[in-house]
Design a protein around this motif. Structure first.
Motif, PDB file in Angstrom:
ATOM      1  N   LEU A 278       8.040 -11.733   4.345  1.00  0.00           N
ATOM      2  CA  LEU A 278       6.837 -12.360   4.906  1.00  0.00           C
ATOM      3  C   LEU A 278       5.902 -11.312   5.499  1.00  0.00           C
ATOM      4  N   PHE A 279       6.486 -10.318   6.161  1.00  0.00           N
ATOM      5  CA  PHE A 279       5.687  -9.222   6.725  1.00  0.00           C
ATOM      6  C   PHE A 279       4.974  -8.469   5.603  1.00  0.00           C
ATOM      7  N   GLY A 280       5.681  -8.248   4.479  1.00  0.00           N
ATOM      8  CA  GLY A 280       5.074  -7.562   3.349  1.00  0.00           C
ATOM      9  C   GLY A 280       3.866  -8.313   2.802  1.00  0.00           C
ATOM     10  N   PHE A 281       4.009  -9.635   2.622  1.00  0.00           N
ATOM     11  CA  PHE A 281       2.878 -10.451   2.156  1.00  0.00           C
ATOM     12  C   PHE A 281       1.719 -10.396   3.153  1.00  0.00           C
ATOM     13  N   ALA A 282       2.038 -10.454   4.443  1.00  0.00           N
ATOM     14  CA  ALA A 282       0.992 -10.441   5.475  1.00  0.00           C
ATOM     15  C   ALA A 282       0.220  -9.126   5.457  1.00  0.00           C
ATOM     16  N   VAL A 283       0.944  -8.011   5.352  1.00  0.00           N
ATOM     17  CA  VAL A 283       0.290  -6.695   5.348  1.00  0.00           C
ATOM     18  C   VAL A 283      -0.632  -6.550   4.148  1.00  0.00           C
ATOM     19  N   VAL A 284      -0.187  -7.044   2.992  1.00  0.00           N
ATOM     20  CA  VAL A 284      -0.995  -6.914   1.774  1.00  0.00           C
ATOM     21  C   VAL A 284      -2.301  -7.694   1.887  1.00  0.00           C
ATOM     22  N   TRP A 285      -2.256  -8.883   2.517  1.00  0.00           N
ATOM     23  CA  TRP A 285      -3.418  -9.759   2.499  1.00  0.00           C
ATOM     24  C   TRP A 285      -4.159  -9.863   3.828  1.00  0.00           C
TER      25      TRP A 285
ATOM     26  N   PHE B 265      -9.014  -5.609  -4.864  1.00  0.00           N
ATOM     27  CA  PHE B 265      -8.277  -6.851  -5.134  1.00  0.00           C
ATOM     28  C   PHE B 265      -7.134  -6.597  -6.117  1.00  0.00           C
ATOM     29  N   LYS B 266      -7.409  -5.762  -7.142  1.00  0.00           N
ATOM     30  CA  LYS B 266      -6.372  -5.484  -8.142  1.00  0.00           C
ATOM     31  C   LYS B 266      -5.143  -4.840  -7.490  1.00  0.00           C
ATOM     32  N   PHE B 267      -5.376  -3.930  -6.530  1.00  0.00           N
ATOM     33  CA  PHE B 267      -4.290  -3.270  -5.806  1.00  0.00           C
ATOM     34  C   PHE B 267      -3.463  -4.308  -5.048  1.00  0.00           C
ATOM     35  N   LYS B 268      -4.137  -5.215  -4.343  1.00  0.00           N
ATOM     36  CA  LYS B 268      -3.443  -6.267  -3.602  1.00  0.00           C
ATOM     37  C   LYS B 268      -2.705  -7.217  -4.542  1.00  0.00           C
TER      38      LYS B 268
END
Length: 200
Positions: free
Chosen positions: A52-59, A68-71
């Motif tokens: 969940l932390f990984g998803f939060a950091v990305v977005w 956007f492509k990187f994310k």
């Protein structure tokens, strides 16, 4: 020898091979099992938190946010990790359910439980090593999208990726062995020692 004698002999043999476990012995075995259950719960919730932390950091929006492509690539990578994690945790959850309500009446049933622990040790190492491709994919994404003072040569990129695979495999294997031994292996050894005493 008649049928009744055969039945009696069979029952005696089975009882010799599968000795009953006393209440006191059962309590001793339950102590390391409870430690294993506790560590499995901790590891499950920690893994969920990290994902969940990984998803939060990305977005998380912030100034000079990456493309956007990187994310999007990182999000696809994280979703792939979720699928792999879900597969392995489904295996671990079966073991967790079994040791949460153990039918530990005989030596034989505990032997079966120990076999499952050994099997799950292999699952666990496979689980840890399965993160090597994700590490490599993440490095590829970073190399492709993070600007460098000067472009990296093909040889440099190949060296970085080959090193990542070699170090990642070796490092994660050692980490997996150490982690399993610290959180599960020592308790499995305690159960094995209790079983060896029970067999005597």
């Amino acid at each position: 020898m008649n049928i009744d004698d055969l039945k009696n002999t069979w029952n005696e043999d089975v009882s010799d091979e599968t000795p009953e476990i006393s209440t006191e012995q059962s309590q001793k075995i339950n102590l390391p099992l409870e430690k294993i259950r506790k560590n499995m719960r901790m590891e499950f919730w920690s893994t969920i938190g990290i994902l969940l932390f990984g998803f939060a950091v990305v977005w998380i929006p912030f100034p000079d946010a990456p493309l956007f492509k990187f994310k999007f690539y990182l999000t696809v990578l994280l979703f792939s990790m979720v699928i792999v994690v879900s597969f392995f945790f489904s295996k671990f959850f079966k073991l967790y359910k079994e040791i949460s309500s153990p039918m530990m009446k005989t030596y034989e049933s505990l032997q079966d439980l120990l076999f499952q622990f050994k099997l799950n040790e292999q699952y666990y190492l496979s689980f840890i090593l399965s993160f090597v491709p994700f590490l490599v994919c993440e490095m590829i994404i970073v190399i492709e999208f993070i600007p460098h003072p000067k472009p990296l040569s093909d040889l440099r990129i190949a060296t970085i990726l080959i090193s990542a695979v070699a170090i990642g495999l070796f490092g994660l294997f050692l980490l997996g062995k150490y982690w399993y031994k610290s959180f599960y292996g020592k308790y499995v050894s305690q159960i094995e020692n209790l079983l060896s005493k029970l067999k005597k």
